[in-house]
Design an enzyme around this catalytic site. Structure first.
Site, PDB file in Angstrom:
ATOM      1  N   ASP A 116       8.565  -3.508   2.021  1.00  0.00           N
ATOM      2  CA  ASP A 116       7.935  -3.535   0.697  1.00  0.00           C
ATOM      3  C   ASP A 116       6.993  -4.724   0.559  1.00  0.00           C
ATOM      4  OD1 ASP A 116       9.492  -1.287   0.015  1.00  0.00           O
ATOM      5  OD2 ASP A 116      11.164  -2.580  -0.555  1.00  0.00           O
ATOM      6  N   THR A 164       5.672   4.224  -2.051  1.00  0.00           N
ATOM      7  CA  THR A 164       5.897   3.911  -3.453  1.00  0.00           C
ATOM      8  C   THR A 164       7.224   3.185  -3.585  1.00  0.00           C
ATOM      9  OG1 THR A 164       6.116   4.820  -5.683  1.00  0.00           O
ATOM     10  CG2 THR A 164       6.924   6.190  -3.890  1.00  0.00           C
ATOM     11  N   HIS A 165       7.253   2.153  -4.443  1.00  0.00           N
ATOM     12  CA  HIS A 165       8.444   1.320  -4.594  1.00  0.00           C
ATOM     13  C   HIS A 165       8.718   1.089  -6.072  1.00  0.00           C
ATOM     14  CE1 HIS A 165      11.471  -1.628  -3.511  1.00  0.00           C
ATOM     15  NE2 HIS A 165      10.942  -2.444  -4.408  1.00  0.00           N
ATOM     16  N   ASP A 178       3.236  -2.259   5.900  1.00  0.00           N
ATOM     17  CA  ASP A 178       3.136  -3.090   7.102  1.00  0.00           C
ATOM     18  C   ASP A 178       4.543  -3.253   7.676  1.00  0.00           C
ATOM     19  OD1 ASP A 178       4.390  -5.011   5.543  1.00  0.00           O
ATOM     20  OD2 ASP A 178       2.612  -6.282   5.333  1.00  0.00           O
TER      21      ASP A 178
END
Length: 208
Positions: free
Chosen positions: A151, A114-115, A147
């Site tokens: 972000d 989560t960002h 990945d």
């Protein structure tokens, strides 16, 4: 993992663990969630999320970066210790370290983060501050698959948060956290229920 068994989740935290608390609450309240947190790991021995895990009777792992000669050695040990708990997926809930492809390969398309921004805007560790400095009227929360870039992975869900005239970094971040506490558990539930399909940068949610 058998079709009827709940998905085993490892949660990585670096701070107070409010997203972890939201996830644990969602799992406890929803018999159809499809997952369970089996270990909480941190790079910081003082992370509040570890106490939340202890209070919930969940195993914890502490692996400070400073205890290792380099990042690769730290990451290898962290992964080994997490794997001892046989997780099927990994949730980054306020974890402030970058993980390499070698770590992520253990759980392909099953590491969620989560960002606090509407990606791809304001990547990195200072997303809330950067949004305020840029003068945007909307920011928000993004939940995405992880990945090798920061972000950057395929986006599962996003929700906007208005930036108010009197906001500072703390007040804006608190409202974003409120959204995160709903959005992250909802996306982890989709993963646990096997409802996410990944095609390149696109994530499709299969209907129930």
């Amino acid at each position: 993992m058998s079709p009827s068994a709940p998905m085993r989740l490892a949660v990585l935290v670096s701070g107070s663990g409010t997203n972890l608390a939201a996830l644990l609450s969602a799992v406890a309240q929803d018999p159809d969630f499809g997952g369970e947190v089996v270990v909480v790991a941190s790079d910081r021995p003082d992370a509040g999320g570890l106490q939340r895990a202890d209070d919930a009777g969940i195993a914890t792992v502490v692996e400070p970066l400073a205890d290792h000669p380099d990042r690769a050695a730290w990451e290898t040990t962290l992964r080994r210790r997490i794997e001892e708990h046989r997780p099927d997926a990994v949730v980054l809930a306020g974890f402030m370290r970058i993980l390499s492809g070698a770590f992520l390969s253990g759980w392909p398309d099953r590491v969620i983060n989560t960002h606090p921004s509407i990606l791809p805007a304001f990547r990195g560790a200072h997303a809330v501050r950067d949004a305020l400095e840029h003068g945007v009227r909307l920011t928000g929360s993004t939940v995405h698959l992880v990945d090798e870039e920061v972000d950057h992975g395929p986006i599962i869900a996003q929700r906007a948060v208005e930036v108010r005239e009197d906001d500072d970094e703390t007040s804006l971040h608190e409202r974003i956290k409120h959204v995160e506490h709903e959005l992250l558990p909802a996306c982890v539930k989709l993963l646990c229920q096997g409802r996410l399909e990944v095609a390149g940068r696109h994530v499709r949610v299969r209907p129930t």
